[in-house]
Motif scaffolding. Structure first.
Motif, PDB file in Angstrom:
ATOM      1  N   PHE A 134       0.851  -1.188   0.000  1.00 45.75           N
ATOM      2  CA  PHE A 134       0.000   0.000   0.000  1.00 45.75           C
ATOM      3  C   PHE A 134       0.887   1.238   0.000  1.00 45.75           C
ATOM      4  CE2 PHE A 134      -4.062  -1.991   0.797  1.00 45.75           C
ATOM      5  CZ  PHE A 134      -3.736  -3.182   1.430  1.00 45.75           C
ATOM      6  N   LEU A 135       0.494   2.236  -0.792  1.00 49.36           N
ATOM      7  CA  LEU A 135       1.250   3.479  -0.857  1.00 49.36           C
ATOM      8  C   LEU A 135       0.345   4.647  -0.507  1.00 49.36           C
ATOM      9  CD1 LEU A 135       3.789   5.103  -1.607  1.00 49.36           C
ATOM     10  CD2 LEU A 135       2.987   5.078  -3.985  1.00 49.36           C
ATOM     11  N   ASN A 136       0.760   5.436   0.468  1.00 49.55           N
ATOM     12  CA  ASN A 136       0.052   6.655   0.861  1.00 49.55           C
ATOM     13  C   ASN A 136       0.988   7.823   0.563  1.00 49.55           C
ATOM     14  OD1 ASN A 136      -0.964   8.906   2.219  1.00 49.55           O
ATOM     15  ND2 ASN A 136      -1.876   7.664   3.830  1.00 49.55           N
ATOM     16  N   LYS A 137       0.787   8.428  -0.605  1.00 48.39           N
ATOM     17  CA  LYS A 137       1.720   9.466  -1.064  1.00 48.39           C
ATOM     18  C   LYS A 137       1.658  10.703  -0.181  1.00 48.39           C
ATOM     19  CE  LYS A 137       0.125   9.217  -5.311  1.00 48.39           C
ATOM     20  NZ  LYS A 137      -0.518   7.879  -5.287  1.00 48.39           N
ATOM     21  N   SER A 138       0.499  11.056   0.282  1.00 47.53           N
ATOM     22  CA  SER A 138       0.397  12.278   1.091  1.00 47.53           C
ATOM     23  C   SER A 138       1.153  12.124   2.409  1.00 47.53           C
ATOM     24  CB  SER A 138      -1.063  12.627   1.348  1.00 47.53           C
ATOM     25  OG  SER A 138      -1.704  11.578   2.055  1.00 47.53           O
ATOM     26  N   ALA A 139       1.168  10.898   2.936  1.00 47.85           N
ATOM     27  CA  ALA A 139       1.881  10.639   4.189  1.00 47.85           C
ATOM     28  C   ALA A 139       3.320  10.190   3.941  1.00 47.85           C
ATOM     29  CB  ALA A 139       1.146   9.578   5.002  1.00 47.85           C
ATOM     30  N   LYS A 140       3.682   9.992   2.681  1.00 47.78           N
ATOM     31  CA  LYS A 140       5.002   9.462   2.312  1.00 47.78           C
ATOM     32  C   LYS A 140       5.265   8.167   3.089  1.00 47.78           C
ATOM     33  CE  LYS A 140       7.293  13.743   0.900  1.00 47.78           C
ATOM     34  NZ  LYS A 140       6.332  14.766   1.318  1.00 47.78           N
ATOM     35  N   HIS A 141       4.345   7.263   2.950  1.00 49.56           N
ATOM     36  CA  HIS A 141       4.370   6.019   3.719  1.00 49.56           C
ATOM     37  C   HIS A 141       3.945   4.857   2.840  1.00 49.56           C
ATOM     38  CE1 HIS A 141       3.874   3.422   7.255  1.00 49.56           C
ATOM     39  NE2 HIS A 141       2.783   2.971   6.651  1.00 49.56           N
ATOM     40  N   LEU A 142       4.671   3.758   2.956  1.00 52.02           N
ATOM     41  CA  LEU A 142       4.195   2.534   2.317  1.00 52.02           C
ATOM     42  C   LEU A 142       4.280   1.386   3.310  1.00 52.02           C
ATOM     43  CD1 LEU A 142       6.711   1.065  -0.261  1.00 52.02           C
ATOM     44  CD2 LEU A 142       7.229   3.143   0.933  1.00 52.02           C
ATOM     45  N   SER A 143       3.456   0.388   3.060  1.00 49.29           N
ATOM     46  CA  SER A 143       3.445  -0.763   3.953  1.00 49.29           C
ATOM     47  C   SER A 143       3.309  -2.036   3.127  1.00 49.29           C
ATOM     48  CB  SER A 143       2.315  -0.655   4.971  1.00 49.29           C
ATOM     49  OG  SER A 143       1.062  -0.603   4.322  1.00 49.29           O
ATOM     50  N   LEU A 144       3.858  -3.093   3.674  1.00 50.85           N
ATOM     51  CA  LEU A 144       3.775  -4.428   3.067  1.00 50.85           C
ATOM     52  C   LEU A 144       2.955  -5.300   4.003  1.00 50.85           C
ATOM     53  CD1 LEU A 144       4.763  -6.539   0.937  1.00 50.85           C
ATOM     54  CD2 LEU A 144       6.668  -6.994   2.507  1.00 50.85           C
ATOM     55  N   HIS A 145       1.892  -5.888   3.453  1.00 51.58           N
ATOM     56  CA  HIS A 145       1.053  -6.800   4.222  1.00 51.58           C
ATOM     57  C   HIS A 145       1.282  -8.227   3.720  1.00 51.58           C
ATOM     58  CE1 HIS A 145      -2.075  -3.646   5.709  1.00 51.58           C
ATOM     59  NE2 HIS A 145      -0.887  -3.091   5.529  1.00 51.58           N
ATOM     60  N   ILE A 146       1.470  -9.131   4.656  1.00 57.86           N
ATOM     61  CA  ILE A 146       1.636 -10.545   4.313  1.00 57.86           C
ATOM     62  C   ILE A 146       0.520 -11.306   5.025  1.00 57.86           C
ATOM     63  CG2 ILE A 146       3.191 -12.532   4.283  1.00 57.86           C
ATOM     64  CD1 ILE A 146       5.530 -10.578   4.754  1.00 57.86           C
ATOM     65  N   VAL A 147      -0.370 -11.909   4.209  1.00 61.38           N
ATOM     66  CA  VAL A 147      -1.514 -12.628   4.775  1.00 61.38           C
ATOM     67  C   VAL A 147      -1.761 -13.918   3.995  1.00 61.38           C
ATOM     68  CG1 VAL A 147      -3.957 -12.517   5.402  1.00 61.38           C
ATOM     69  CG2 VAL A 147      -2.591 -10.429   5.381  1.00 61.38           C
TER      70      VAL A 147
END
Lengths: 113, 111
Positions: A65-78
């Motif tokens: 997931f990429l949140n450009k406004s927050a300059k944040h990305l996350s990787l989810h493993i499910v």
């Protein structure tokens, strides 16, 4: 100055649950992002990528997931599996620089059986 | 299966020695990179090359040099090894922004 930051050096998760690995960046010129997985005594291997024109990319059990406004990305493993135990690096590339990537410091994921 | 091969998995060298780390790729990639990985610091770029005989400094080039005489080979040279160069060294190659293919790494210990 670290332009790509992974603030959690380690994470432990029970098998079958969700693992969420986070990455923050400071350079607004970054427009392409990758996640790599690294086992001890091996080189990193490519896991998943995302371009800044998207906010989500999915590949099997892995979603970024990429949140450009927050300059944040996350990787989810499910669901998380014991074989997912490794160090995960996020990397970012600024537009116009070709192939140069900046890497985070890594998060060591342990999936407990 | 595409490959980036680093000549040594483990090396032990003495302070002051000249050290050569070799990297060969069989993918006809234009771009090659040398990183070092240290705990808590992640992967830091030492040098990179976008073409034969071309080299560019990365974030931490001090104490290192490189050589790229052929497209497939990118060598990292420690002119006079020091203990603070003890690290895991990773070579990578790429042809696009899709990402790098990394070698298995060389664990260098300088004593």
């Amino acid at each position: 100055d670290q332009q790509v930051k992974q603030n959690s050096p380690s994470l432990s998760v029970q098998e079958g649950r969700i693992s969420i690995l986070n990455c923050d960046y400071t350079n607004s010129m970054f427009d392409y992002f990758l996640w790599y997985k690294k086992y001890p005594a091996e080189g990193p291997t490519f896991l998943i990528s995302i371009s800044s024109i998207k906010d989500k990319n999915e590949d099997g059990r892995f979603t970024v997931f990429l949140n450009k406004s927050a300059k944040h990305l996350s990787l989810h493993i499910v669901p998380s599996q014991p074989g997912d135990s490794a160090v995960y690096f996020c990397a970012a590339s600024p537009r116009g620089t070709g192939n140069q990537f900046y890497f985070g410091t890594g998060t060591s994921l342990t999936v407990i059986p | 299966d595409v490959k980036v091969t680093q000549s040594s998995r483990y090396l032990v060298k003495r302070t002051g020695e000249k050290v050569f780390l070799e990297c060969v790729q069989d993918m006809d990639h234009e771009n090659m990179f040398w990183y070092r990985q240290d705990p808590g610091l992640g992967l830091r770029l030492i040098y990179f090359s976008y073409d034969v005989k071309m080299k560019e400094k990365g974030d931490i080039p001090e104490g290192y040099s490189v050589s790229r005489e052929k497209k497939e080979r990118f060598s990292l040279i420690l002119e006079s090894a020091s203990t603070n160069q003890t690290s895991m060294y990773l070579c990578a190659s790429s042809s696009s922004r899709e990402g790098y293919t990394f070698g298995s790494g060389t664990r260098l210990t300088v004593v």
